[in-house]
Each structure stands twice: as structure tokens, then as C-alpha cells.
Enzyme design. Sequence first.
Site, mmCIF file in Angstrom:
data_model
loop_
_atom_site.group_PDB
_atom_site.id
_atom_site.type_symbol
_atom_site.label_atom_id
_atom_site.label_comp_id
_atom_site.label_asym_id
_atom_site.label_seq_id
_atom_site.Cartn_x
_atom_site.Cartn_y
_atom_site.Cartn_z
ATOM 1 C CB THR A 65 2.810 -11.193 -7.119
ATOM 2 O OG1 THR A 65 2.916 -12.476 -7.733
ATOM 3 C CG2 THR A 65 3.048 -11.319 -5.619
ATOM 4 C CE1 TYR A 68 -5.112 -9.555 -2.105
ATOM 5 C CE2 TYR A 68 -2.733 -9.835 -1.932
ATOM 6 C CZ TYR A 68 -3.998 -9.903 -1.376
ATOM 7 O OH TYR A 68 -4.142 -10.319 -0.084
ATOM 8 N N GLY A 132 -3.337 -17.155 -15.093
ATOM 9 C CA GLY A 132 -2.910 -15.755 -15.007
ATOM 10 C C GLY A 132 -1.707 -15.460 -15.888
#
Length: 278
Positions: A65, A68, A132
Site C-alpha cells: 500500500t 509503494y 492511485g
Amino acid sequence: MLAGLVGRGIALSRTPGMHMAEAAAQGQGAVYRLLDMDAPERRGMDLEALLRSAEACGFDGLNVTYPYKIEIIPLLDELSDNARAVGAVNTVVLRDGRRMGHNTDLWGFAESFRRGLGAEACEHVLLAGAGGAGVAVAHALADCGVRRLSIFDTDTDRAARLAAQVTANRPGTNAAPLADALGLGGRDRPDGIVNATPMGMAKLPGMAVPAALIAPEMWVADIVYFPLETELLSVARARGCRVLPGSGMAVFQAVRAFELFTGRKACPERMRATFDAF
Ligand code: NAD
């Protein structure tokens, strides 16, 4: 199963509980560790060192998470089609000396959507947030049959990049950036709205989508799950819209990760019950 979650500031994650309770319910032994890179014992440790020690300890896999999900990609041997399309990895399977990266956020949102709103019209959808999570959600919406995707983000370059990425990866979907969400009023109104911005989180109250856009015929989904009932969902519910909270994506990404780690089917209802119990 031996697995873990790699990230920063992950102390409150419900993921270890979901995996361990599911394994226990199946009569399997499981250890799922929080591998917080902010912890003093990992100070100075980089991702490659962490991956090497996970392999040396016999880990079946890792969830990955913030921050990374992209940084881990060059350290992997292989990527699933979804991970390659999204350009981010949230699950790594460690097997036979190889590291395979997957993106179960995409499937997690798609499965939650199919189960919760699968019968709704989804010709045209407004997605707020091209970060993201927004990238995974955009691809998931395309996989769920959305033909036209309007993408709104305060970072207009991000919205434009994501629109080009989705249109290239999922040619059946026509994605375009949107300068102003209110531009979609009247006859151009979308069938549904998805919030993939952090707006609505307990620490960031408010809504990224203008309330004036929300009409009773629409469905509204949020991927924020703390709190479960965001301001957006509450406004939409009050207008009579069908709503989908963010917990489904969080549960189903774990369902798929469990299956990848163990090769065994997971029970979504059981994993949801564990999630809800926190
Ligand atoms: P991120 O920071 O990568 O991206 C957020 C995006 O939202 C950015 O591009 C930002 O410019 C945009 N944005 C912020 N405020 C905006 C506004 N008012 N209007 C339009 N755009 C705005 O964050 P992320 O990793 O994509 O996560 C977003 C949210 O999704 C977080 O709250 C996170 O908790 C949640 N999330 C939920 C799940 C789940 O399983 N349900 C999974 C991942 C992330």
C-alpha cells in the site's frame, strides 16, 4: 499462509484481520504481519531488502500500500495484465523464487460494483479523482461496461493522463478529462458518479462532486470507507439515489489477494463480516 502488508502508517489496517479470520475459518494456519516501513526496526531498510527477507522467511506473498504501489514494480519478475494496465501493484505473490505483481484493487472495485450496482445503467459515468486508486477504478468501470467515462481531478494533467491511459487499455471505453464537473448538467448528465478522491474521509470532510449535479435517477459510489457513510453518500441517499460504499472494494481486494496467496477460494461474506466487526 504467511503474508504481510507493506506500507507506511498502516497500524489501523483491517487487512490482517480479514486474512487471518478467513484462514482460521477454513481450518488453515495463518500469520499475516503488518510490515510498517515507519517502524523503528525497519529504519533504513529499502523495499528490495524487505522483499528479500520476506522470501527468506518463506512468505507466500505481500500486500502493498501507500507509498509503494508503483515503486515496487521494478523489483518484480512479472506483472498480471491488470497490474500492467493500471501501472500499480497492491499484491505480490512469492513463489518458486519468483515475484509476481497483481492489482486486486481493480477487481475489488469491479466485483463490488457488479454485486451492488450491476443492474444500474452505466453508459456514462463521472469519476472524481485520477490518483492511485482512481486509475484502478477507471479500468474497473471500463470492465463493468461503462462506455463513456468523464474524469474530473483538481490536477487536470492527471485527469488527462488517466483518460488517455484508459482509452488505450480499454478501447471499448471512451474516456475524457473534464474541466468542471458541473459541465455535465442537463441532458449530458451521467448515469452514475464515483468518488475516488480522499474528500469525505474523516480527516478531509466535504465532497469533490458538486451537490447540484446529483439527481435521483443516478447511482453514486464512494471508495472512501472511513467513514462508511461519507457526505457524498449521505447527500445522494437523501436524493433517492442508489449508493455503494467503499467497504466493498476494500473487502474484495482482500478476497482476491487471499485466493492468490493460498490458491483457495475465500468467502466474501465472511471477510466482510470481519471487516465490519472492526
Ligand atoms: P491519491 O492522493 O493518489 O489521489 C487522489 C486524487 O484526488 C488526486 O489526483 C487529487 O488531485 C484528487 N483530488 C483531491 N481532492 C479533489 C477534489 N476536491 N476534486 C477533484 N479531485 C481531487 O489518493 P488515492 O490513493 O487514489 O486514494 C484516494 C482515496 O481512496 C483515499 O481516501 C483512500 O482511502 C481511498 N481508497 C479506498 C480503497 C478501498 O479499497 N475502498 C482503496 C484505495 C484507496
